[in-house]
Design a protein around this motif. Structure first.
Motif, PDB file in Angstrom:
ATOM      1  N   GLY A 173     -54.661  53.734 -27.086  1.00  0.00           N
ATOM      2  CA  GLY A 173     -54.541  52.977 -25.848  1.00  0.00           C
ATOM      3  C   GLY A 173     -53.278  52.168 -25.680  1.00  0.00           C
ATOM      4  O   GLY A 173     -53.016  51.652 -24.588  1.00  0.00           O
ATOM      5  N   SER A 174     -52.454  52.030 -26.761  1.00  0.00           N
ATOM      6  CA  SER A 174     -51.270  51.171 -26.624  1.00  0.00           C
ATOM      7  C   SER A 174     -50.101  51.571 -27.523  1.00  0.00           C
ATOM      8  O   SER A 174     -49.021  51.003 -27.408  1.00  0.00           O
ATOM      9  CB  SER A 174     -51.638  49.715 -26.934  1.00  0.00           C
ATOM     10  N   THR A 175     -50.298  52.540 -28.408  1.00  0.00           N
ATOM     11  CA  THR A 175     -49.276  52.900 -29.395  1.00  0.00           C
ATOM     12  C   THR A 175     -48.529  54.156 -28.969  1.00  0.00           C
ATOM     13  O   THR A 175     -49.141  55.142 -28.550  1.00  0.00           O
ATOM     14  CB  THR A 175     -49.913  53.127 -30.780  1.00  0.00           C
ATOM     15  N   SER A 211     -56.912  56.100 -17.881  1.00  0.00           N
ATOM     16  CA  SER A 211     -58.258  55.515 -17.956  1.00  0.00           C
ATOM     17  C   SER A 211     -58.633  55.108 -19.379  1.00  0.00           C
ATOM     18  O   SER A 211     -59.477  54.228 -19.576  1.00  0.00           O
ATOM     19  CB  SER A 211     -59.282  56.521 -17.423  1.00  0.00           C
ATOM     20  N   ASP A 212     -58.006  55.735 -20.377  1.00  0.00           N
ATOM     21  CA  ASP A 212     -58.310  55.409 -21.774  1.00  0.00           C
ATOM     22  C   ASP A 212     -57.209  54.585 -22.424  1.00  0.00           C
ATOM     23  O   ASP A 212     -57.136  54.489 -23.654  1.00  0.00           O
ATOM     24  CB  ASP A 212     -58.517  56.703 -22.572  1.00  0.00           C
ATOM     25  N   GLU A 213     -56.330  53.983 -21.628  1.00  0.00           N
ATOM     26  CA  GLU A 213     -55.209  53.219 -22.157  1.00  0.00           C
ATOM     27  C   GLU A 213     -55.342  51.741 -21.796  1.00  0.00           C
ATOM     28  O   GLU A 213     -55.805  51.395 -20.703  1.00  0.00           O
ATOM     29  CB  GLU A 213     -53.879  53.786 -21.625  1.00  0.00           C
ATOM     30  N   ARG A 214     -54.902  50.878 -22.702  1.00  0.00           N
ATOM     31  CA  ARG A 214     -55.003  49.432 -22.475  1.00  0.00           C
ATOM     32  C   ARG A 214     -53.792  48.878 -21.737  1.00  0.00           C
ATOM     33  O   ARG A 214     -53.868  47.820 -21.112  1.00  0.00           O
ATOM     34  CB  ARG A 214     -55.175  48.710 -23.821  1.00  0.00           C
ATOM     35  N   VAL A 215     -52.673  49.570 -21.844  1.00  0.00           N
ATOM     36  CA  VAL A 215     -51.445  49.133 -21.164  1.00  0.00           C
ATOM     37  C   VAL A 215     -50.807  50.342 -20.491  1.00  0.00           C
ATOM     38  O   VAL A 215     -51.062  51.493 -20.882  1.00  0.00           O
ATOM     39  CB  VAL A 215     -50.442  48.501 -22.159  1.00  0.00           C
ATOM     40  N   GLU A 232     -33.259  44.010 -22.634  1.00  0.00           N
ATOM     41  CA  GLU A 232     -34.298  44.100 -21.605  1.00  0.00           C
ATOM     42  C   GLU A 232     -33.697  44.425 -20.238  1.00  0.00           C
ATOM     43  O   GLU A 232     -34.312  45.121 -19.424  1.00  0.00           O
ATOM     44  CB  GLU A 232     -35.077  42.793 -21.544  1.00  0.00           C
ATOM     45  N   ALA A 233     -32.475  43.942 -19.981  1.00  0.00           N
ATOM     46  CA  ALA A 233     -31.828  44.182 -18.699  1.00  0.00           C
ATOM     47  C   ALA A 233     -31.476  45.653 -18.489  1.00  0.00           C
ATOM     48  O   ALA A 233     -31.217  46.073 -17.357  1.00  0.00           O
ATOM     49  CB  ALA A 233     -30.557  43.340 -18.588  1.00  0.00           C
ATOM     50  N   HIS A 234     -31.478  46.428 -19.566  1.00  0.00           N
ATOM     51  CA  HIS A 234     -31.126  47.851 -19.475  1.00  0.00           C
ATOM     52  C   HIS A 234     -32.366  48.742 -19.445  1.00  0.00           C
ATOM     53  O   HIS A 234     -32.247  49.964 -19.570  1.00  0.00           O
ATOM     54  CB  HIS A 234     -30.236  48.258 -20.657  1.00  0.00           C
ATOM     55  N   VAL A 235     -33.555  48.147 -19.306  1.00  0.00           N
ATOM     56  CA  VAL A 235     -34.807  48.918 -19.263  1.00  0.00           C
ATOM     57  C   VAL A 235     -35.520  48.631 -17.951  1.00  0.00           C
ATOM     58  O   VAL A 235     -35.756  47.471 -17.597  1.00  0.00           O
ATOM     59  CB  VAL A 235     -35.730  48.561 -20.454  1.00  0.00           C
ATOM     60  N   LEU A 236     -35.843  49.699 -17.242  1.00  0.00           N
ATOM     61  CA  LEU A 236     -36.533  49.587 -15.967  1.00  0.00           C
ATOM     62  C   LEU A 236     -37.865  50.323 -16.076  1.00  0.00           C
ATOM     63  O   LEU A 236     -37.892  51.486 -16.471  1.00  0.00           O
ATOM     64  CB  LEU A 236     -35.681  50.193 -14.856  1.00  0.00           C
ATOM     65  N   GLN A 237     -38.965  49.652 -15.735  1.00  0.00           N
ATOM     66  CA  GLN A 237     -40.296  50.244 -15.896  1.00  0.00           C
ATOM     67  C   GLN A 237     -40.844  50.776 -14.567  1.00  0.00           C
ATOM     68  O   GLN A 237     -40.814  50.076 -13.560  1.00  0.00           O
ATOM     69  CB  GLN A 237     -41.272  49.212 -16.459  1.00  0.00           C
ATOM     70  N   GLU A 238     -41.331  52.008 -14.623  1.00  0.00           N
ATOM     71  CA  GLU A 238     -42.055  52.607 -13.490  1.00  0.00           C
ATOM     72  C   GLU A 238     -43.489  52.770 -13.964  1.00  0.00           C
ATOM     73  O   GLU A 238     -43.768  53.622 -14.808  1.00  0.00           O
ATOM     74  CB  GLU A 238     -41.406  53.942 -13.107  1.00  0.00           C
ATOM     75  N   ARG A 239     -44.438  51.998 -13.427  1.00  0.00           N
ATOM     76  CA  ARG A 239     -45.774  51.877 -14.001  1.00  0.00           C
ATOM     77  C   ARG A 239     -46.888  52.539 -13.188  1.00  0.00           C
ATOM     78  O   ARG A 239     -48.057  52.347 -13.492  1.00  0.00           O
ATOM     79  CB  ARG A 239     -46.139  50.398 -14.157  1.00  0.00           C
ATOM     80  N   ALA A 240     -46.551  53.298 -12.157  1.00  0.00           N
ATOM     81  CA  ALA A 240     -47.599  53.792 -11.257  1.00  0.00           C
ATOM     82  C   ALA A 240     -47.909  55.279 -11.415  1.00  0.00           C
ATOM     83  O   ALA A 240     -48.963  55.736 -10.969  1.00  0.00           O
ATOM     84  CB  ALA A 240     -47.205  53.523  -9.801  1.00  0.00           C
ATOM     85  N   SER A 241     -47.048  56.061 -12.025  1.00  0.00           N
ATOM     86  CA  SER A 241     -47.185  57.524 -12.018  1.00  0.00           C
ATOM     87  C   SER A 241     -48.287  57.998 -12.963  1.00  0.00           C
ATOM     88  O   SER A 241     -48.616  57.352 -13.958  1.00  0.00           O
ATOM     89  CB  SER A 241     -45.855  58.173 -12.398  1.00  0.00           C
ATOM     90  N   THR A 242     -48.839  59.174 -12.631  1.00  0.00           N
ATOM     91  CA  THR A 242     -49.901  59.773 -13.448  1.00  0.00           C
ATOM     92  C   THR A 242     -49.581  61.206 -13.865  1.00  0.00           C
ATOM     93  O   THR A 242     -50.351  61.803 -14.615  1.00  0.00           O
ATOM     94  CB  THR A 242     -51.230  59.775 -12.671  1.00  0.00           C
ATOM     95  N   ASN A 243     -48.486  61.780 -13.381  1.00  0.00           N
ATOM     96  CA  ASN A 243     -48.083  63.126 -13.780  1.00  0.00           C
ATOM     97  C   ASN A 243     -46.572  63.254 -13.623  1.00  0.00           C
ATOM     98  O   ASN A 243     -45.907  62.330 -13.143  1.00  0.00           O
ATOM     99  CB  ASN A 243     -48.818  64.193 -12.956  1.00  0.00           C
ATOM    100  N   THR A 244     -46.035  64.421 -14.016  1.00  0.00           N
ATOM    101  CA  THR A 244     -44.586  64.592 -14.012  1.00  0.00           C
ATOM    102  C   THR A 244     -44.000  64.472 -12.611  1.00  0.00           C
ATOM    103  O   THR A 244     -42.941  63.873 -12.420  1.00  0.00           O
ATOM    104  CB  THR A 244     -44.207  65.956 -14.625  1.00  0.00           C
ATOM    105  N   GLY A 245     -44.682  65.064 -11.625  1.00  0.00           N
ATOM    106  CA  GLY A 245     -44.185  64.971 -10.264  1.00  0.00           C
ATOM    107  C   GLY A 245     -44.060  63.534  -9.797  1.00  0.00           C
ATOM    108  O   GLY A 245     -43.058  63.146  -9.177  1.00  0.00           O
TER     109      GLY A 245
END
Length: 336
Positions: A173-175, A211-215, A232-245
């Motif tokens: 779930g987090s590793t 659904s089986d992940e904590r983060v 940290e300034a060189h890392v941008l997070q996209e947290r919404a996607s669920t597949n490659t597309g």
């Protein structure tokens, strides 16, 4: 006939070269390359047979035997790999592809052998139809695998503004698991290589929370990169996607906000590179895909999964081709 085959081969290979220069991220490029190569060998063989008929007949016979032996060996290797995949990764449908492919190859070979011994019309029709469809799928698979290997070796190395790392499932779930760690290490290599020239790209880590992940996957990926020295300034997070597309579409939106005329590199595993490139082209993402190494036992099943996904993305063309080949084969076998 020989001249026509060689001319067709030359035209197909020239068309491939033009399309490849225009955009490498097309499965059709691989099909053109495969067709051109096939016609080139066929024309060359017929030309050789004109002057050395006995030798050509011996070569043709040996090729037929080698094809049967190779198909049997491939079936055995697929079965062995399928069993190992189930033991190592579990019995999920995606992990059964090697096993199912091996059983399918054996079934076609068995049907051909039984037909040869019984010589019955219905069996001949079924065997001929099955052989033609299997030949079509095998040809497309060779085009896919061969072009994927070529694509990985000629990916452009020019500077980019972003490096997009496609997510994968997390362990516990987090590793970050080894498969995803390989992608992140490949992204780190690209990042450090360009940073050494004074222009570090932004690393876009893309993946939502399953659904089986904590983060979210992106959060775990960002932590992995920052723990290895990426600011940290060189890392941008996209947290919404669920597949490659979605990985590519949502990452594109983030990159366009920062720099509308951006260029990027896309990092995934080696078995996934060609399909990632195809999807990036469809999503309007201006970037080539780069591959990270994958465990040898995992690659056959994963490559088959990618191949099936590409086939499914062209449903009408492939269903029509299989239907025509099956009908033609059944008719030829019944009356043959």
């Amino acid at each position: 006939m020989t001249s026509l085959l060689l001319l067709a081969a030359a035209l197909l290979l020239l068309l491939f070269a033009g399309r490849f220069r225009d955009d490498r991220r097309r499965f059709g490029n691989g099909v053109l390359l495969g067709l051109g190569t096939l016609l080139l060998f066929a024309g060359s063989f017929l030309e050789f047979a004109r002057f050395h008929r006995p030798v050509a007949q011996a070569v043709a016979g040996a090729t037929g035997v080698a094809a049967v032996v190779s198909a049997t060996a491939v079936a055995g290797a697929l079965l062995a790999n399928g069993i190992r995949m189930v033991r190592a990764e579990g019995g999920r449908p995606a992990n059964l592809l090697s096993l199912l492919a091996g059983l399918g190859v054996l079934a076609v070979l068995a049907l051909a052998v039984v037909t040869e011994r019984t010589d019955q019309g219905p069996l001949r029709a079924a065997a001929t139809a099955a052989l033609l469809v299997a030949g079509y799928l095998a040809f497309l698979f060779l085009c896919f695998a061969g072009y994927a290997a070529l694509y990985q070796r000629v990916t452009a190395r020019r500077p980019v503004d972003f490096v997009v790392v496609l997510g994968a499932g997390l362990t516990n779930g987090s590793t970050v698991p080894p498969l995803l760690a390989a992608r992140l290490q490949r992204a780190l290599t690209l990042y450090r290589r360009q940073a050494a020239r004074g222009r570090p790209p932004i690393l876009v880590v893309s993946g939502g929370k399953g659904s089986d992940e904590r983060v979210p996957e992106a959060e775990a990926m960002a932590g992995y990169l920052m723990a290895r020295g990426v600011p940290e300034a060189h890392v941008l997070q996209e947290r919404a996607s669920t597949n490659t597309g979605e990985n590519l579409a949502y990452s594109r939106e983030l990159m366009e906000r920062i720099r509308p005329d951006y260029r990027c590199a896309i990092v995934t595993n080696d078995f996934h590179v060609l399909r990632a490139g195809i999807l990036a082209r469809r999503a309007g993402v201006p970037g080539e895909a780069h591959g990270a190494p994958t465990a040898a036992y995992y690659r056959p099943s994963a490559t088959l999964r990618e191949f099936v996904a590409v086939l499914v993305s062209y449903p009408l063309a492939n269903l029509a081709a299989c239907a025509v080949l099956a009908a033609a084969g059944a008719r030829a076998g019944w009356y043959g």
